[in-house]
Design an enzyme around this catalytic site. Structure first.
Site, PDB file in Angstrom:
ATOM      1  N   GLU A  81       0.842  -1.198   0.000  1.00 50.86           N
ATOM      2  CA  GLU A  81       0.000   0.000   0.000  1.00 50.86           C
ATOM      3  C   GLU A  81       0.874   1.244   0.000  1.00 50.86           C
ATOM      4  O   GLU A  81       0.393   2.363   0.170  1.00 50.86           O
ATOM      5  CB  GLU A  81      -0.982  -0.001   1.169  1.00 50.86           C
ATOM      6  CG  GLU A  81      -0.350  -0.114   2.532  1.00 50.86           C
ATOM      7  CD  GLU A  81      -1.390  -0.170   3.641  1.00 50.86           C
ATOM      8  OE1 GLU A  81      -2.129   0.795   3.786  1.00 50.86           O
ATOM      9  OE2 GLU A  81      -1.432  -1.184   4.350  1.00 50.86           O
ATOM     10  N   CYS A 113      -3.624  -3.203   4.481  1.00 49.90           N
ATOM     11  CA  CYS A 113      -2.761  -4.244   5.057  1.00 49.90           C
ATOM     12  C   CYS A 113      -3.247  -5.647   4.718  1.00 49.90           C
ATOM     13  O   CYS A 113      -2.572  -6.629   5.009  1.00 49.90           O
ATOM     14  CB  CYS A 113      -2.675  -4.080   6.564  1.00 49.90           C
ATOM     15  SG  CYS A 113      -2.233  -2.409   7.045  1.00 49.90           S
ATOM     16  N   HIS A 235      -2.940  -9.438  12.363  1.00 49.68           N
ATOM     17  CA  HIS A 235      -2.333  -8.236  11.806  1.00 49.68           C
ATOM     18  C   HIS A 235      -1.971  -7.336  12.987  1.00 49.68           C
ATOM     19  O   HIS A 235      -2.790  -7.110  13.876  1.00 49.68           O
ATOM     20  CB  HIS A 235      -3.301  -7.512  10.864  1.00 49.68           C
ATOM     21  CG  HIS A 235      -2.841  -6.136  10.515  1.00 49.68           C
ATOM     22  ND1 HIS A 235      -1.594  -5.904   9.973  1.00 49.68           N
ATOM     23  CD2 HIS A 235      -3.418  -4.919  10.689  1.00 49.68           C
ATOM     24  CE1 HIS A 235      -1.448  -4.595   9.799  1.00 49.68           C
ATOM     25  NE2 HIS A 235      -2.521  -3.980  10.237  1.00 49.68           N
TER      26      HIS A 235
HETATM   27  N1  CAA Z   1       1.852   3.601  30.524  1.00 47.01           N
HETATM   28  C1  CAA Z   1       1.175   2.540  30.053  1.00 47.01           C
HETATM   29  N2  CAA Z   1       0.163   2.640  29.154  1.00 47.01           N
HETATM   30  C2  CAA Z   1      -0.174   3.874  28.730  1.00 47.01           C
HETATM   31  C3  CAA Z   1       0.486   5.036  29.195  1.00 47.01           C
HETATM   32  C4  CAA Z   1       1.545   4.862  30.135  1.00 47.01           C
HETATM   33  N3  CAA Z   1       2.243   5.904  30.611  1.00 47.01           N
HETATM   34  N4  CAA Z   1      -0.089   6.100  28.586  1.00 47.01           N
HETATM   35  C5  CAA Z   1      -1.057   5.632  27.785  1.00 47.01           C
HETATM   36  N5  CAA Z   1      -1.125   4.286  27.867  1.00 47.01           N
HETATM   37  C6  CAA Z   1      -2.006   3.386  27.132  1.00 47.01           C
HETATM   38  C7  CAA Z   1      -3.439   3.818  27.033  1.00 47.01           C
HETATM   39  O1  CAA Z   1      -4.165   3.521  28.200  1.00 47.01           O
HETATM   40  C8  CAA Z   1      -3.914   3.041  25.816  1.00 47.01           C
HETATM   41  O2  CAA Z   1      -4.169   1.714  26.194  1.00 47.01           O
HETATM   42  P1  CAA Z   1      -5.548   0.993  25.759  1.00 47.01           P
HETATM   43  O3  CAA Z   1      -5.574   1.013  24.259  1.00 47.01           O
HETATM   44  O4  CAA Z   1      -5.416  -0.376  26.310  1.00 47.01           O
HETATM   45  O5  CAA Z   1      -6.646   1.811  26.336  1.00 47.01           O
HETATM   46  C9  CAA Z   1      -2.655   3.006  24.926  1.00 47.01           C
HETATM   47  O6  CAA Z   1      -1.555   3.358  25.777  1.00 47.01           O
HETATM   48  C10 CAA Z   1      -2.703   3.994  23.768  1.00 47.01           C
HETATM   49  O7  CAA Z   1      -3.073   5.238  24.279  1.00 47.01           O
HETATM   50  P2  CAA Z   1      -4.116   6.166  23.493  1.00 47.01           P
HETATM   51  O8  CAA Z   1      -5.287   5.357  23.052  1.00 47.01           O
HETATM   52  O9  CAA Z   1      -4.339   7.386  24.289  1.00 47.01           O
HETATM   53  O10 CAA Z   1      -3.186   6.518  22.245  1.00 47.01           O
HETATM   54  P3  CAA Z   1      -3.419   7.507  21.052  1.00 47.01           P
HETATM   55  O11 CAA Z   1      -4.847   7.875  20.915  1.00 47.01           O
HETATM   56  O12 CAA Z   1      -2.423   8.572  21.157  1.00 47.01           O
HETATM   57  O13 CAA Z   1      -2.997   6.616  19.806  1.00 47.01           O
HETATM   58  C11 CAA Z   1      -3.425   4.885  18.220  1.00 47.01           C
HETATM   59  C12 CAA Z   1      -3.153   5.212  19.699  1.00 47.01           C
HETATM   60  C13 CAA Z   1      -4.847   5.257  17.887  1.00 47.01           C
HETATM   61  C14 CAA Z   1      -3.228   3.383  18.029  1.00 47.01           C
HETATM   62  C15 CAA Z   1      -2.428   5.649  17.327  1.00 47.01           C
HETATM   63  O14 CAA Z   1      -1.143   5.183  17.549  1.00 47.01           O
HETATM   64  C16 CAA Z   1      -2.758   5.551  15.849  1.00 47.01           C
HETATM   65  O15 CAA Z   1      -3.514   6.332  15.309  1.00 47.01           O
HETATM   66  N6  CAA Z   1      -2.125   4.569  15.154  1.00 47.01           N
HETATM   67  C17 CAA Z   1      -2.301   4.357  13.732  1.00 47.01           C
HETATM   68  C18 CAA Z   1      -3.596   3.642  13.394  1.00 47.01           C
HETATM   69  C19 CAA Z   1      -3.620   2.218  13.824  1.00 47.01           C
HETATM   70  O16 CAA Z   1      -2.612   1.581  14.015  1.00 47.01           O
HETATM   71  N7  CAA Z   1      -4.831   1.648  13.954  1.00 47.01           N
HETATM   72  C20 CAA Z   1      -4.989   0.246  14.290  1.00 47.01           C
HETATM   73  C21 CAA Z   1      -6.188  -0.379  13.614  1.00 47.01           C
HETATM   74  S1  CAA Z   1      -6.140  -0.042  11.843  1.00 47.01           S
HETATM   75  C22 CAA Z   1      -5.134  -1.240  11.188  1.00 47.01           C
HETATM   76  O17 CAA Z   1      -4.874  -2.219  11.795  1.00 47.01           O
HETATM   77  C23 CAA Z   1      -4.564  -1.034   9.832  1.00 47.01           C
HETATM   78  C24 CAA Z   1      -3.180  -0.477   9.960  1.00 47.01           C
HETATM   79  O18 CAA Z   1      -2.215  -1.199   9.915  1.00 47.01           O
HETATM   80  C25 CAA Z   1      -3.016   0.966  10.165  1.00 47.01           C
END
Ligand code: CAA
Length: 389
Positions: A81, A113, A235
Site C-alpha cells: 500500500e 494491510c 495483523h
Molecule cells: N503507561 C502505560 N500505558 C499507557 C500510558 C503509560 N504511561 N499512557 C497511555 N497508555 C495506554 C493507554 O491507556 C492506551 O491503552 P488501551 O488502548 O489499552 O486503552 C494506549 O496506551 C494507547 O493510548 P491512546 O489510546 O491514548 O493513544 P493515542 O490515541 O495517542 O494513539 C493509536 C493510539 C490510535 C493506536 C495511534 O497510535 C494511531 O492512530 N495509530 C495508527 C492507526 C492504527 O494503528 N490503527 C490500528 C487499527 S487499523 C489497522 O490495523 C490497519 C493499519 O495497519 C493501520
C-alpha cells in the site's frame, strides 16, 4: 484432489536503520510506558535514503530463490500500500534483480494491510490449478504517518517473501476462509499524500468489528472450533492490537480466556513486530515468522490467521504446521536482520522522514547508506535505478 498446498518457505527483510522509542519519547515528551506498554512498541525500522519497498522485497526473496531455485516460479504477486509507481508493478524490479525467468506473470495487489493475504489466497488458487508451479508472494511496506501525530510511534518497515506451492515445507493452508468487507474510512491515503490519514480509535473499532465478522463467516462456512487452534497470528499495526483482537474474539464468542496463556502465546507472535514497527501488508506474516522462530515445536498444530486491511477487508483462515518444518526455518537469519540495523538519533530520523525523491526528471544519485544486498542507486528520467550491492 489430495494435493496439500501452502507456504513452502518464508523470509523477511527490513530497513537499514532503527529508531528506539526511548529516543522518540525523549523528543515527544510522551511517557515511555505509553510506547512500551500501551501500544507495545520498542523500536521502528527506518529505511535508508537508498532503500524502498523494492530493495526490501528483493532482500527478503533472494534467500528463497537461492535455496529452491526459480525454475518453478511462474507467478510473482507483490502486495503493497506504499507503491512506487501508479502503473508499473514493483514486482517487475524484484523479478529483474533476482534474475527470475521471463516466462513469469508479475502483478501488484492493493487493499491496505490485507493485500498480502489476497496474494496468498490467489497463489493457493493458482497452485491448485497447476500443482507443478510455485508462486512467489511478497508483501512489503514502509508505514509513515505525519510527524508528531499519534500514529508516528507505530511506524515501521519490512517485506516478507513467501514461496507458495504443493507439498509445502512449513504450513498447509486449509479452506474455508471467513471473509468480511465494510465501507469505513478508518485509515486511507489519497494519491497526493505521502503519509496516511487515520481515525485512530475508529480504526481500532473497525478492526474489532472485522474480527467478529470473519469469525462468524468462518463458522458458517464450516470451519474449525476456536479451541482447536493452538496459536493465532493477528495483523499487528502495533503489537497491543493483537491482544485487543484476541480478547475480543474470545469474549464475543463466549469463550473464557486465560490471560497468562494468551500472553505466552501472543508474545511469540509479537517479538519481531515490536522492534520493526508496522509493516502493513507484511505485518501478519512477520507475526508468523516470529511464532515459528520463537516456539519450540509446532508440528501438526493448527494456527489461526486474522488478516485486517483498513477500508476495510478482513479474512480468517487456518493452517497446519507440517512435520519437518523446523529444518526449514530461518531463525538465525531473521535475528541477524533485526540486530544488524544501525540506531539513529531523532534528527537523522526526521531528515529521512521529510526526504522526498526529486521530481524534475533529472539524473540524481542517492547517497550510499544501506549495507543491504540491493540499493536504489538513483533516479534518471523519472526512472528508478536499482543495483545489487
Ligand atoms: N503507561 C502505560 N500505558 C499507557 C500510558 C503509560 N504511561 N499512557 C497511555 N497508555 C495506554 C493507554 O491507556 C492506551 O491503552 P488501551 O488502548 O489499552 O486503552 C494506549 O496506551 C494507547 O493510548 P491512546 O489510546 O491514548 O493513544 P493515542 O490515541 O495517542 O494513539 C493509536 C493510539 C490510535 C493506536 C495511534 O497510535 C494511531 O492512530 N495509530 C495508527 C492507526 C492504527 O494503528 N490503527 C490500528 C487499527 S487499523 C489497522 O490495523 C490497519 C493499519 O495497519 C493501520
Amino acid at each position: 484432489t489430495n494435493t496439500t498446498i501452502g507456504i513452502h518457505d518464508l523470509s523477511f527483510a527490513t530497513g537499514e536503520f532503527v529508531l528506539p522509542h526511548t529516543e522518540l519519547a525523549a523528543h515527544t515528551g510522551v511517557e515511555i510506558g505509553k510506547y512500551h506498554v500501551g501500544i507495545g512498541q520498542r523500536s521502528m525500522s527506518i529505511p535508508a535514503a537508498d532503500e524502498d519497498i523494492v530493495t526490501m522485497a528483493a532482500a527478503a526473496a533472494a534467500p528463497i530463490v537461492e535455496r529452491w531455485g526459480a525454475d518453478r516460479i511462474r507467478t510473482v504477486v507483490f502486495a503493497t500500500e506504499t507503491p512506487i509507481d501508479q502503473s508499473k508493478a514493483a514486482g517487475i524490479y524484484v523479478h529483474s534483480l533476482l534474475n527470475l525467468q521471463p516466462s513469469t506473470r508479475v502483478v501488484e495487489l492493493k487493499q491496505a494491510c490485507y493485500g498480502g493475504t489476497a496474494g496468498l489466497q490467489f497463489a493457493l488458487g493458482l497452485v491448485q490449478r497447476d500443482p507443478s508451479q510455485q508462486v512467489l508472494v511478497i508483501a512489503g511496506d514502509v508505514s509513515r504517518y505525519e510527524l508528531d501525530s499519534p500514529g508516528e510511534a507505530t511506524q515501521g518497515a519490512a517485506a516478507v517473501a513467501m514461496l507458495v506451492g504443493a507439498d509445502p515445507a512449513l504450513i498447509r493452508i486449509d479452506p474455508p476462509s471467513g471473509l468480511h468487507t465494510a465501507d469505513v474510512m478508518d485509515f486511507w491515503r489519497p494519491n497526493y499524500l505521502s503519509t496516511a490519514l487515520v481515525n485512530g480509535q475508529e480504526s481500532i473499532a473497525a478492526y474489532l468489528q472485522a474480527v467478529e465478522g470473519v469469525w462468524k463467516d468462518y463458522t458458517e462456512q464450516g470451519g474449525r472450533t476456536l479451541s482447536e487452534f493452538s496459536a493465532f497470528c493477528y495483523h499487528q499495526p502495533f503489537t497491543k492490537m493483537a491482544y485487543k483482537a484476541h480478547r475480543h474474539l474470545f469474549n464475543t464468542t463466549g469463550h473464557d480466556l486465560d490471560e497468562d496463556q494468551m500472553s505466552e502465546m501472543l508474545r511469540r507472535t509479537t517479538a519481531y513486530n515490536e522492534v520493526l514497527g508496522n509493516s502493513y501488508t507484511a505485518s501478519m506474516y512477520v507475526a508468523l515468522a516470529s511464532l515459528l522462530d520463537h516456539s519450540s515445536d509446532l508440528t501438526d498444530q493448527l494456527i489461526g490467521f486474522v488478516s485486517y486491511g483498513s477500508g476495510c477487508v478482513a479474512e480468517f483462515f487456518g493452517g497446519i504446521v507440517v512435520p519437518g518444518y523446523l529444518e526449514h526455518l530461518r531463525t538465525d537469519a531473521h535475528r541477524a536482520i533485526v540486530h544488524r540495523r544501525q540506531p539513529i538519533g531523532h534528527g537523522t530520523y526526521r531528515e529521512l522522514h521529510e526526504r522526498s525523491l526529486p521530481q524534475d526528471g533529472g539524473h540524481h544519485l542517492t547517497p550510499k547508506q544501506t549495507t543491504g544486498p540491493f540499493r536504489l542507486a538513483g533516479l534518471s528520467g523519472h526512472k528508478r535505478l536499482y543495483e545489487t550491492s
